[in-house]
Design a protein around this motif. Structure first.
Motif, PDB file in Angstrom:
ATOM      1  N   UNK A 105       0.829  -1.205   0.000  1.00 15.92           N
ATOM      2  CA  UNK A 105       0.000   0.000   0.000  1.00 15.92           C
ATOM      3  C   UNK A 105       0.867   1.261   0.000  1.00 15.92           C
ATOM      4  N   UNK A 106       0.235   2.387  -0.338  1.00 12.72           N
ATOM      5  CA  UNK A 106       0.987   3.590  -0.663  1.00 12.72           C
ATOM      6  C   UNK A 106       1.952   4.043   0.431  1.00 12.72           C
TER       7      UNK A 106
ATOM      8  N   UNK B  55       3.297   2.258   2.849  1.00 16.31           N
ATOM      9  CA  UNK B  55       4.383   1.293   2.997  1.00 16.31           C
ATOM     10  C   UNK B  55       5.368   1.427   1.841  1.00 16.31           C
ATOM     11  N   UNK B  56       4.823   1.686   0.659  1.00 14.57           N
ATOM     12  CA  UNK B  56       5.679   1.864  -0.513  1.00 14.57           C
ATOM     13  C   UNK B  56       6.623   3.035  -0.305  1.00 14.57           C
ATOM     14  N   UNK B  57       6.066   4.183   0.107  1.00 15.40           N
ATOM     15  CA  UNK B  57       6.937   5.355   0.206  1.00 15.40           C
ATOM     16  C   UNK B  57       7.937   5.172   1.327  1.00 15.40           C
ATOM     17  N   UNK B  58       7.565   4.432   2.365  1.00 18.93           N
ATOM     18  CA  UNK B  58       8.534   4.205   3.433  1.00 18.93           C
ATOM     19  C   UNK B  58       9.701   3.344   2.942  1.00 18.93           C
ATOM     20  N   UNK B  59       9.374   2.292   2.193  1.00 19.09           N
ATOM     21  CA  UNK B  59      10.456   1.426   1.713  1.00 19.09           C
ATOM     22  C   UNK B  59      11.296   2.151   0.670  1.00 19.09           C
ATOM     23  N   UNK B  60      10.610   2.871  -0.195  1.00 19.08           N
ATOM     24  CA  UNK B  60      11.310   3.550  -1.281  1.00 19.08           C
ATOM     25  C   UNK B  60      12.281   4.598  -0.735  1.00 19.08           C
ATOM     26  N   UNK B  61      11.841   5.362   0.252  1.00 12.45           N
ATOM     27  CA  UNK B  61      12.676   6.465   0.729  1.00 12.45           C
ATOM     28  C   UNK B  61      13.636   6.037   1.835  1.00 12.45           C
ATOM     29  N   UNK B  62      13.547   4.776   2.256  1.00 13.40           N
ATOM     30  CA  UNK B  62      14.472   4.300   3.284  1.00 13.40           C
ATOM     31  C   UNK B  62      15.828   4.055   2.625  1.00 13.40           C
ATOM     32  N   UNK B  63      16.822   4.866   3.031  1.00 16.37           N
ATOM     33  CA  UNK B  63      18.110   4.751   2.346  1.00 16.37           C
ATOM     34  C   UNK B  63      18.833   3.445   2.645  1.00 16.37           C
ATOM     35  N   UNK B  64      18.407   2.734   3.683  1.00 12.88           N
ATOM     36  CA  UNK B  64      19.063   1.467   4.001  1.00 12.88           C
ATOM     37  C   UNK B  64      18.294   0.270   3.460  1.00 12.88           C
ATOM     38  N   UNK B  65      17.251   0.521   2.685  1.00  5.15           N
ATOM     39  CA  UNK B  65      16.428  -0.593   2.205  1.00  5.15           C
ATOM     40  C   UNK B  65      17.247  -1.518   1.317  1.00  5.15           C
TER      41      UNK B  65
ATOM     42  N   UNK C 200       1.615  -0.617  11.621  1.00  8.05           N
ATOM     43  CA  UNK C 200       1.447  -0.551  10.171  1.00  8.05           C
ATOM     44  C   UNK C 200       2.710   0.022   9.538  1.00  8.05           C
ATOM     45  N   UNK C 201       3.074  -0.508   8.364  1.00  8.25           N
ATOM     46  CA  UNK C 201       4.252   0.051   7.717  1.00  8.25           C
ATOM     47  C   UNK C 201       3.930   1.459   7.228  1.00  8.25           C
ATOM     48  N   UNK C 202       4.889   2.335   7.289  1.00  7.44           N
ATOM     49  CA  UNK C 202       4.631   3.725   6.875  1.00  7.44           C
ATOM     50  C   UNK C 202       5.167   4.649   7.938  1.00  7.44           C
ATOM     51  N   UNK C 203       5.281   5.908   7.590  1.00 11.46           N
ATOM     52  CA  UNK C 203       5.876   6.879   8.491  1.00 11.46           C
ATOM     53  C   UNK C 203       5.146   8.202   8.286  1.00 11.46           C
ATOM     54  N   UNK C 204       4.485   8.693   9.342  1.00 15.71           N
ATOM     55  CA  UNK C 204       3.708   9.929   9.155  1.00 15.71           C
ATOM     56  C   UNK C 204       4.549  11.104   8.663  1.00 15.71           C
TER      57      UNK C 204
ATOM     58  N   UNK D 226      -4.616   7.570   5.309  1.00 17.88           N
ATOM     59  CA  UNK D 226      -3.608   7.627   4.246  1.00 17.88           C
ATOM     60  C   UNK D 226      -2.340   8.310   4.710  1.00 17.88           C
ATOM     61  N   UNK D 227      -2.487   9.377   5.506  1.00 23.47           N
ATOM     62  CA  UNK D 227      -1.307  10.118   5.943  1.00 23.47           C
ATOM     63  C   UNK D 227      -0.752   9.592   7.265  1.00 23.47           C
ATOM     64  N   UNK D 228      -1.304   8.480   7.786  1.00 25.05           N
ATOM     65  CA  UNK D 228      -0.912   7.926   9.089  1.00 25.05           C
ATOM     66  C   UNK D 228      -0.987   8.996  10.171  1.00 25.05           C
TER      67      UNK D 228
END
Lengths: 537, 316
Positions: A413-414, A416-426, B30-34, B276-278
């Protein structure tokens, strides 16, 4: 009692699951022939005054203060509320609040002259004090402004000094031609409103913004619409329209129906919806370059290691066809130009005349053999519900299979995607689709492609490119600077840290009742640069 | 009786605490970061960290929870992480829109469900029952957003009877205008509620028709209609009270899909944006609010029950 407990947990689960069902915009109705617009008067050319324009937006604005606006909707509304100092289009400056901007001989001081007689919407004078106040509040660490990093050059902040009511001097810690591109993003906020606010971001005064743009704030109904009305003292001349309304329509399908129905006059369109609106003959369909690059990211940092080798990235690129990708993602070449350079066409020193790997599966296999890589397995993350990403990822999977590379698709989901994408250590994925809009000065790309860059998500590392970015940032001579960035574009293209797909276009539909679109200038992200020029025919 | 109500109200405190703990930590899991929802790519890492620190998001999750709880106990629901406005203000601002829409949809659904359910139950397995069943199945199977788009297309675009979206005509402040905008979303939502209500009332009717009092009424020569609408209906209304009690949560939680499709400025679409924005302060605020309403609704239903049907005693 017990049974009802499941009800509570249901409520909680629902709040979390909702994001999973978001973006499910399926099943558009087959709109065959929409009703004709009620009025279609003869276009006699001369702009008339009066009338209202309704622009459809996809969300509520987050915050109507240019120091904090980062989302598309806030930026769009701010463009009408707050006049910028100046704007740049195709390398040419258009001055708004500013009258001139002159660098000193040593390029360390920029003198900004304001136009005289400027006023805020509430009638107060707009002066150099406001500009200095704006710069200082952006730099103030307590104020959390998104723009702060832009005003730090080589670890030191720039300084804004008032010379007289109409003159501000910006003192730079070192030569930085990209500073002009930074100023483009800044619109002054009124000192007399925010002067004594401890936390400007949380200030309730942001709910009734006072700006200096062509339209002033009238009313905001949360979740419904926001209306601005004409500002008669706008320095660029009285705007033609009486008012502009931003209508919040979160669902694309129903927003499209409202556009057909005349309840919205201006709205972004997806390529697949263009034909429907063209058929009504009530809309100008305007595709324009967004200054955006859509690309396939190669994560060189992944734990499978393979993408750290240049030959492998080259082979993967060769297996793909740019034209087919554009067809897959954007339905036709009308809405996307094939991209080869990491700089977008609106950027200074842009050249698409660089090395490009495209559509040569035989050579791709050869390269993989030479690199001694076989049975390559790659993980490709996509945003679930994003139709373009899904289609492109399937295409890539099929094409790479042809050269013996297995691609595992991971739809997340969106957020989670942006977190993985922007995580420089991914390290847990190799491929991802992304896009960026970086503005017109190539220094902006440093964060993406220099080895220590904050947003270097592909983990690209080439000391020569680092040096070129360093040199380009401090080079005042335009010709020399151009050479530097052209060289950087060629080296990056050859090293293939990403596969550039296309420079995408935004498509905007504008009801044919309105004129003055050319004068208003279509602009990436904010739609119109100067709304005062739009008129009702 | 009073003692019992007080005890039930006191029980809501640990229950709400439990709800808040589960909700909070599920958001954190949940995965994600506000922070990612509002930083821009050209912000320096130290600036991003500073923003994270200023918002208290660099602290461990349980500490964040206790800070949140402490503020809540002082009556402060916190600030949204995205637009930095007070959470309570945002909920209260949108509450009338949601309560109005959901209230009228539930009322409409109940008013229609009672006669339909009674008819279906009384004519079990005959064509009336089969027709009502068929409609119910459609209601359960059809996704509401699809129905909504279809209705917009028909009534707004083709027939021009009703506006397609929003709650008001721009700049117009009148109740009639709001009602006009509310017709479509209210109908769609009522259809969603209706189908389950009808099934509920139908089975309850079938049960009641087997009761002795029904046979006695018939024995005294009462007509079918009289039995059904005068005697059976009274008993069938009892479970409706429970249904209404259970709907109290919906009344404030809103309907995410329908509100989004119709651009109705309610709590559902606020919650959607928050998820959506956590934006956890907003999510927590909405969850607590709707849980509280659900608890109060259930309590009210139980109390009403004991008045309407003296055979049922309130016990713990």
């Amino acid at each position: 009692m017990r049974k009802r407990l499941t009800g509570f947990i249901g409520v909680i689960l629902l709040t979390l699951l909702v994001s999973a069902c978001s973006g499910g915009n399926n099943a558009a109705p087959a709109a065959s022939n929409a009703p004709a617009e009620s009025q279609q008067p003869a276009d006699n050319g001369a702009p008339k005054d009066g009338g209202n324009l309704i622009i459809g937006v996809a969300a509520d604005p987050v915050i109507l203060n240019p120091n904090y606006a980062g989302d598309r909707v806030s930026l769009t509304i701010d463009q009408a509320l707050y006049a910028p100092l100046f704007q740049v289009n195709n390398g040419k400056k258009t001055f708004y609040l500013a009258d001139s901007l002159t660098p000193s001989a040593d390029n360390l001081t920029y003198t900004l002259k304001l136009k005289s007689g400027l006023t805020w919407h509430d009638g107060e004078k707009l002066t150099a004090d406001d500009v200095v106040f704006t710069i200082n509040s952006i730099l103030d660490e307590k104020q959390n402004s998104l723009l702060r990093s832009n005003l730090i050059i080589g670890d030191k902040p720039i300084q804004a000094v008032k010379v007289d009511d109409l003159t501000v001097e910006f003192k730079l810690p070192q030569v930085a031609p990209a500073f002009e591109a930074t100023l483009v993003q800044i619109s002054p906020i009124p000192k007399h409103i925010f002067e004594n606010e401890a936390d400007i971001e949380k200030s309730p005064k942001n709910n009734t913004p006072v700006g200096s743009g062509p339209f002033k704030f009238k009313e905001y109904k949360t979740g419904e619409y926001l209306t601005l009305e004409r500002f008669d003292n706008y320095f660029g001349g009285k705007p033609h329209l009486d008012s502009v309304t931003y209508r919040i329509a979160k669902d694309t399908n129903s927003a499209n129906l409202a556009l057909q129905n005349g309840e919205i006059n201006v709205k972004y369109l997806d390529p697949q919806d263009v034909a429907t609106f063209q058929a009504t003959n009530n809309f100008e369909i305007l595709p324009y370059s967004e200054g955006r690059l859509a690309y396939l990211l190669f994560n060189a940092n992944s734990d499978r290691g393979a993408l750290a080798k240049k030959e492998v990235r080259e082979a993967l690129s060769l297996a793909l066809s740019r034209d087919e990708l554009i067809q897959t993602a954007y339905t036709s070449g009308d809405y996307a130009e094939p991209a080869k350079s990491f700089v977008t066409p609106d950027g200074l020193f842009f050249t698409n005349d660089v090395t490009s790997y495209d559509n040569d599966a035989a050579k791709a296999k050869e390269l993989l053999d030479k690199a001694g890589v076989s049975n390559l397995k790659l993980r490709f993350i996509t945003t679930s519900g994003n139709k373009v990403q899904e289609a492109v990822s399937l295409y890539v999977q099929q094409k790479l299979k042809a050269i013996g590379v297995d691609v595992e698709l991971q739809s997340v989901d969106a957020s989670a995607y942006s977190k993985r994408f922007t995580d420089k250590d991914a390290k847990d994925f190799e491929l991802a689709l992304a896009g960026y809009i970086m503005g017109y000065d190539p220094d902006a790309y440093r964060i993406l492609y220099s080895s220590t860059g904050n947003s270097n998500y592909s983990h690209y590392n080439n000391p020569e490119v680092d040096k070129l970015f360093e040199a380009g940032a401090g080079e005042a001579d335009t010709a020399k600077r151009g050479e530097i960035y052209k060289k950087a574009q060629e080296i990056v293209a050859e090293d293939a840290p990403i596969y550039p797909i296309a420079y995408t276009k935004t498509i905007v539909a504008v009801s044919k009742q309105y004129g003055g679109i050319e004068e208003a200038v279509l602009k990436p992200v904010v739609i119109f640069e100067d709304l005062s020029k739009i008129y009702l025919k | 009786m009073r003692q019992l109500i007080v005890r039930r109200l006191l029980q809501t405190v640990p229950l709400l605490f439990f709800v808040s703990v589960v909700c909070f930590f599920m958001i954190k899991l949940a995965p994600g970061d506000p922070v990612l929802s509002f930083v821009t790519p050209n912000m320096h890492a130290e600036d991003i960290e500073r923003v994270r620190h200023n918002l208290g998001l660099d602290k461990p999750a349980y500490i964040q929870y206790f800070i949140w709880l402490k503020e809540l106990l002082q009556g402060n629901f916190g600030y949204s992480l995205t637009n930095h406005q007070p959470v309570l203000d945002q909920i209260l601002e949108r509450l009338p829109a949601t309560a109005g829409l959901m209230g009228s949809a539930i009322a409409l659904a109940v008013l229609l469900a009672i006669p339909l359910g009674l008819l279906a139950g009384a004519n079990r397995n005959r064509w009336v029952d089969k027709l009502i069943n068929f409609i119910s199945y459609i209601g359960i199977s059809v996704p509401l957003f699809w129905l909504a788009i279809l209705m917009i297309y028909l009534f707004a675009i083709k027939l021009h009877w009703l506006p397609s979206m929003g709650m008001r005509t721009i700049g117009v402040e009148s109740t009639a205008d709001v009602i006009k905008h509310g017709v479509l979303p209210c109908t769609v939502l009522a259809f969603g509620f209706l189908t389950s209500y009808v099934r509920y009332i139908r089975s309850s009717t079938i049960g009641q028709l087997k009761e002795e009092y029904v046979q006695i009424q018939y024995a005294f020569g009462a007509s079918k209609t009289t039995v059904l609408f005068r005697h059976v209906m009274k008993h069938v209304l009892l479970p409706v009270i429970t249904l209404l009690g259970m709907s109290m949560g919906d009344l404030v939680a809103g309907a995410i899909v329908t509100e989004t499709v119709f651009s109705w400025p309610g709590i559902g679409s606020l919650g959607m944006t928050a998820v959506r924005g956590m934006d956890y302060p907003v999510i927590m605020g909405i969850t607590l609010f709707s849980s509280l309403m659900l608890i109060i609704g259930n309590l009210a239903a139980d109390i009403l029950y004991s008045f309407v049907d003296p055979r049922i005693k309130l016990t713990r």
